[in-house]
Design an enzyme around this catalytic site. Structure first.
Site, PDB file in Angstrom:
ATOM      1  N   ASP A   1       2.277   2.026   4.043  1.00 35.29           N
ATOM      2  CA  ASP A   1       1.651   3.241   3.560  1.00 35.29           C
ATOM      3  C   ASP A   1       2.351   4.414   3.317  1.00 35.29           C
ATOM      4  OD1 ASP A   1      -0.921   4.728   3.190  1.00 35.29           O
ATOM      5  OD2 ASP A   1      -1.686   4.295   5.315  1.00 35.29           O
TER       6      ASP A   1
ATOM      7  N   HIS B   1      -9.231   0.594  -0.392  1.00 37.30           N
ATOM      8  CA  HIS B   1      -8.504   1.740   0.155  1.00 37.30           C
ATOM      9  C   HIS B   1      -9.639   2.635   0.651  1.00 37.30           C
ATOM     10  CE1 HIS B   1      -6.004   5.299   1.042  1.00 37.30           C
ATOM     11  NE2 HIS B   1      -5.315   4.561   1.261  1.00 37.30           N
TER      12      HIS B   1
ATOM     13  N   GLU C   1       0.790  -1.255  -0.004  1.00 39.70           N
ATOM     14  CA  GLU C   1       0.185  -0.008  -0.024  1.00 39.70           C
ATOM     15  C   GLU C   1       0.838   1.205   0.211  1.00 39.70           C
ATOM     16  OE1 GLU C   1      -3.034   2.425   2.950  1.00 39.70           O
ATOM     17  OE2 GLU C   1      -3.281   0.312   2.629  1.00 39.70           O
TER      18      GLU C   1
END
Length: 321
Positions: free
Chosen positions: A284, A163, A7
């Site tokens: 992230d 997401h 991600e």
């Protein structure tokens, strides 16, 4: 340890798909952070690769940052933006094919076009799945109009990462007066978890048993609710009668990543809840620190076998890397 991170965000310089995710600063993000993110999102070599090298990240799977294509209200523009963003990402991957992979950005405003773009990204651009930012103008992926889309995901044998979306589909009175609760601190997780449960309880995985959904942020905490989901399902009269208990879809059709949740105790709990085969490492980036993600992972008491699965082996299997 080798790591694959799933991600990891990028932005297209000077283009609509790169609208700053902190526009309006509703989430009260400090300026020092937004300035750093703005530099890092559009970069691939000055900041990103050195950060990966410093912390052992072998591959980043890149996806268009929020709001991405889901932030567009005009369907025709969404289709054009998706094509432009995906072509741009493919060009960047081609420059560093051993370090970057890609998730397709999709114009879910136009389901037929989304299928066409998914097919192009997987077959022609070599992407390994797709990422959608939660709802699209208030529409969720359990709606009948997306049934063919799920069939295409199965046919291509690629996962869909769901997401969070910066724009909420609802106004929650409980958050009034507390803007800090909007976004990644709280609301993102429960909104995406709700979307995933719509898919599960709407029978999407019964109709498409080979479909795979990836949820970040430790599965938006759904692994820690599996026993509760089962116990309450047994006493209700559901709209759709599931073929399995709810918990049996979480860890099989729904798999998770560690993005943004770096507590060793929480990761170990997730392994106990749904198994190491269903969990993949993520950071992230640039919204979270790679160093913290790796340090938290390495502080766990997991077996070497489970650590290798979560760090990179599961991603290689799920994404067919």
């Amino acid at each position: 340890m080798t790591y694959i991170a799933l991600e990891e965000a990028f932005a297209v310089p000077a283009a609509d798909p790169a609208r700053p995710p902190w526009a309006g600063n509703r989430h009260r993000t400090k300026t020092a952070y937004t300035e750093d993110w703005a530099r890092q999102l559009v970069d691939f070599t000055e900041y990103r690769l050195p950060d990966m090298d410093a912390h052992g990240i072998d591959i980043q799977v890149l996806s268009l940052t929020v709001p991405g294509i889901q932030g567009e209200t005009d369907a025709k523009k969404a289709v054009a933006d998706a094509i432009r963003a995906n072509d741009y990402l493919a060009d960047q991957i081609a420059k560093h094919p051993d370090r970057f992979r890609g998730f397709a950005a999709l114009p879910m405003q136009a389901p037929t076009a989304a299928i066409r773009e998914l097919r192009r990204c997987i077959r022609d651009l070599g992407f390994c799945g797709a990422l959608v930012n939660d709802h699209t103008n208030g529409r969720y992926l359990d709606e009948p109009v997306y049934e063919d889309f799920w069939g295409e995901l199965e046919s291509l044998d690629v996962p869909l990462y769901i997401h969070p979306n910066l724009v909420t589909a609802d106004n929650w009175h409980v958050l009034d007066g507390h803007p800090e609760l909007h976004g990644a601190l709280w609301s993102f997780g429960v909104e995406v978890a709700g979307h995933a449960l719509r898919l599960l309880f709407g029978g999407v995985f019964d109709r498409h048993p080979n479909a795979t959904v990836i949820l970040g942020h430790m599965g938006e905490m759904l692994p820690f609710q599996v026993s509760r989901l089962d116990s309450r399902y047994r006493v209700i009269d559901p709209v759709w009668s599931l073929k399995r208990l709810p918990s049996e879809y979480i860890g099989s059709n729904i798999v998770i990543t560690t993005s943004g949740v770096f507590s060793p105790a929480v990761l170990e709990g997730a392994v106990l809840a749904i198994g190491a085969d269903a969990i993949m490492f993520s950071v992230d980036y640039p919204y979270e620190a790679t160093e913290e993600a790796v340090r938290g992972f390495e502080a766990t008491n997991l077996s070497e076998t489970d650590r290798a699965k979560i760090a990179h082996l599961n991603a290689r299997r799920v994404l067919r890397l």
